[in-house]
Design a protein around this motif. Sequence first.
Motif, mmCIF file in Angstrom:
data_model
loop_
_atom_site.group_PDB
_atom_site.id
_atom_site.type_symbol
_atom_site.label_atom_id
_atom_site.label_comp_id
_atom_site.label_asym_id
_atom_site.label_seq_id
_atom_site.Cartn_x
_atom_site.Cartn_y
_atom_site.Cartn_z
ATOM 1 N N GLU A 12 -30.773 -69.670 -21.917
ATOM 2 C CA GLU A 12 -31.051 -71.027 -21.449
ATOM 3 C C GLU A 12 -29.935 -71.517 -20.559
ATOM 4 O O GLU A 12 -28.792 -71.079 -20.668
ATOM 5 C CB GLU A 12 -31.178 -71.968 -22.650
ATOM 6 N N ALA A 13 -30.281 -72.445 -19.702
ATOM 7 C CA ALA A 13 -29.298 -72.942 -18.739
ATOM 8 C C ALA A 13 -28.308 -73.875 -19.418
ATOM 9 O O ALA A 13 -28.643 -74.599 -20.343
ATOM 10 C CB ALA A 13 -30.022 -73.689 -17.626
ATOM 11 N N GLU A 14 -27.076 -73.790 -18.945
ATOM 12 C CA GLU A 14 -26.075 -74.790 -19.338
ATOM 13 C C GLU A 14 -26.045 -75.855 -18.249
ATOM 14 O O GLU A 14 -26.627 -75.680 -17.179
ATOM 15 C CB GLU A 14 -24.696 -74.136 -19.436
ATOM 16 N N PHE A 15 -25.306 -76.922 -18.520
ATOM 17 C CA PHE A 15 -25.235 -77.995 -17.535
ATOM 18 C C PHE A 15 -24.697 -77.485 -16.203
ATOM 19 O O PHE A 15 -25.179 -77.844 -15.139
ATOM 20 C CB PHE A 15 -24.361 -79.138 -18.063
ATOM 21 N N HIS B 9 -26.450 -71.136 -33.441
ATOM 22 C CA HIS B 9 -26.712 -70.101 -32.453
ATOM 23 C C HIS B 9 -26.010 -70.490 -31.153
ATOM 24 O O HIS B 9 -25.814 -71.681 -30.885
ATOM 25 C CB HIS B 9 -28.226 -69.991 -32.233
ATOM 26 N N LEU B 11 -27.238 -70.526 -28.413
ATOM 27 C CA LEU B 11 -28.223 -71.335 -27.697
ATOM 28 C C LEU B 11 -27.987 -72.829 -27.852
ATOM 29 O O LEU B 11 -28.151 -73.610 -26.909
ATOM 30 C CB LEU B 11 -29.600 -70.968 -28.265
ATOM 31 N N ARG B 14 -25.454 -74.186 -25.512
ATOM 32 C CA ARG B 14 -25.980 -74.387 -24.156
ATOM 33 C C ARG B 14 -26.767 -75.687 -24.086
ATOM 34 O O ARG B 14 -26.662 -76.449 -23.128
ATOM 35 C CB ARG B 14 -26.896 -73.225 -23.774
ATOM 36 N N ARG B 15 -27.576 -75.924 -25.124
ATOM 37 C CA ARG B 15 -28.364 -77.164 -25.124
ATOM 38 C C ARG B 15 -27.450 -78.378 -25.176
ATOM 39 O O ARG B 15 -27.695 -79.374 -24.508
ATOM 40 C CB ARG B 15 -29.316 -77.179 -26.317
#
Lengths: 305, 85
Positions: A12-15, B9, B11, B14-15
């Motif tokens: 997933e993309a980071e900022f 995680h 992940l 990143r979120r």
Amino acid sequence: MSDIHTYEGAPEAEFRDYVALLKPRVMSLVVFTAFVGLWIAPQPIHPFLAFCAVLFIALGGGASGALNMWYDADIDAVMRRTQGRPIPSGRVSGAEALGLGIALSGLSVMMLGLAANWFAAGFLAFTIFFYAVVYTIWLKRWTPQNIVIGGAAGAFPPMIGWACATGGVSLESLLMFALIFFWTPPHFWALALFMKEDYHKAGVPMLTVTHGRAATRRHIFAYTLVLAPFAIWLGLTPVGGPLYMAVAVVLNALFIHGGWRILRRSEDQAQADGYGAERRFFKLSLYYTFLHFLALLVQHGMGTW
Amino acid sequence: MVMPLNNEHELHGRRRSRNVGLGLVLVGFVALVFALTVVKVRQGDSLEAFDHQPRVSILPRDEAAEAPAAQAPAAVEPATEEAQQ
């Protein structure tokens, strides 16, 4: 069995991936030239409004960068230098980049209109259209003059800055345009001479491939000759002065000399010394714009003619 | 292998980076618009716009009609406004 590795394949993309979509390095040039254009204009502008105007011009530039990355994702995936960009690496989807680009375009144009004036906002909208549609979508893959056209898009920011303060266009802002417009081709073609990227594989016509490297050398020298009078002419306008003149004369003499050396070399000579002259010329070209605009800024502080 | 449910995680990092980043951008934008408003108001430009009813104060200036009134004191202006209606 439930799979705990569902997300491993598609990170997933980071900022910062969204920030990378806005091409922050290109943005820094836009910020600097737009600020100089705005600051040296004859009409004074409130410092906070100047800050907002430069911010939204930069945001508009970033939006066109995102639109460029959306459209050019196929090219970026092929070339080694650009494979790590957010879309080819799979962190951001193309649709997201398109959405971000369009949303930021609208936002930056409206906010520039509110912060400065609607002429400048219209100019920014035109610049985004020019870079994203005229350059990226229409002409980049079609003509080896793509660098020249892309250079026009990069040359608009000082004019927009000037328009933010004055509400219009004048000789000084046109000459600032010319300074970047005629500087861009020799700057990029010198890079193309020694980087030897596989633009051909990516389907982008580069002058070095379509017309040969000797023709590219002639083009570089010709553009340094065309560029010099405009740089000097800018020094004769009301934004010029002795300091700017001195800087312009020295830098243009060096630039023409560098172009001449590139012209006189054969490809074998260049390969023998690892493209030394081409690399030096490229480095000089980076200083060239920066120092011209810095000189305009300092000259404004010192007092012009 | 026993994994505690609160184990984070990569992940989630990143979120969080996206959420915090966007939050800061939005707060910054609000502050920017507020500061922009303060500066614009203090510059004293006209803040009036069309309000579904023509008003003399936002009509374009009629130089010819104003010429004699220019030397008169400002207090006379409301009277001329009534005279036009």
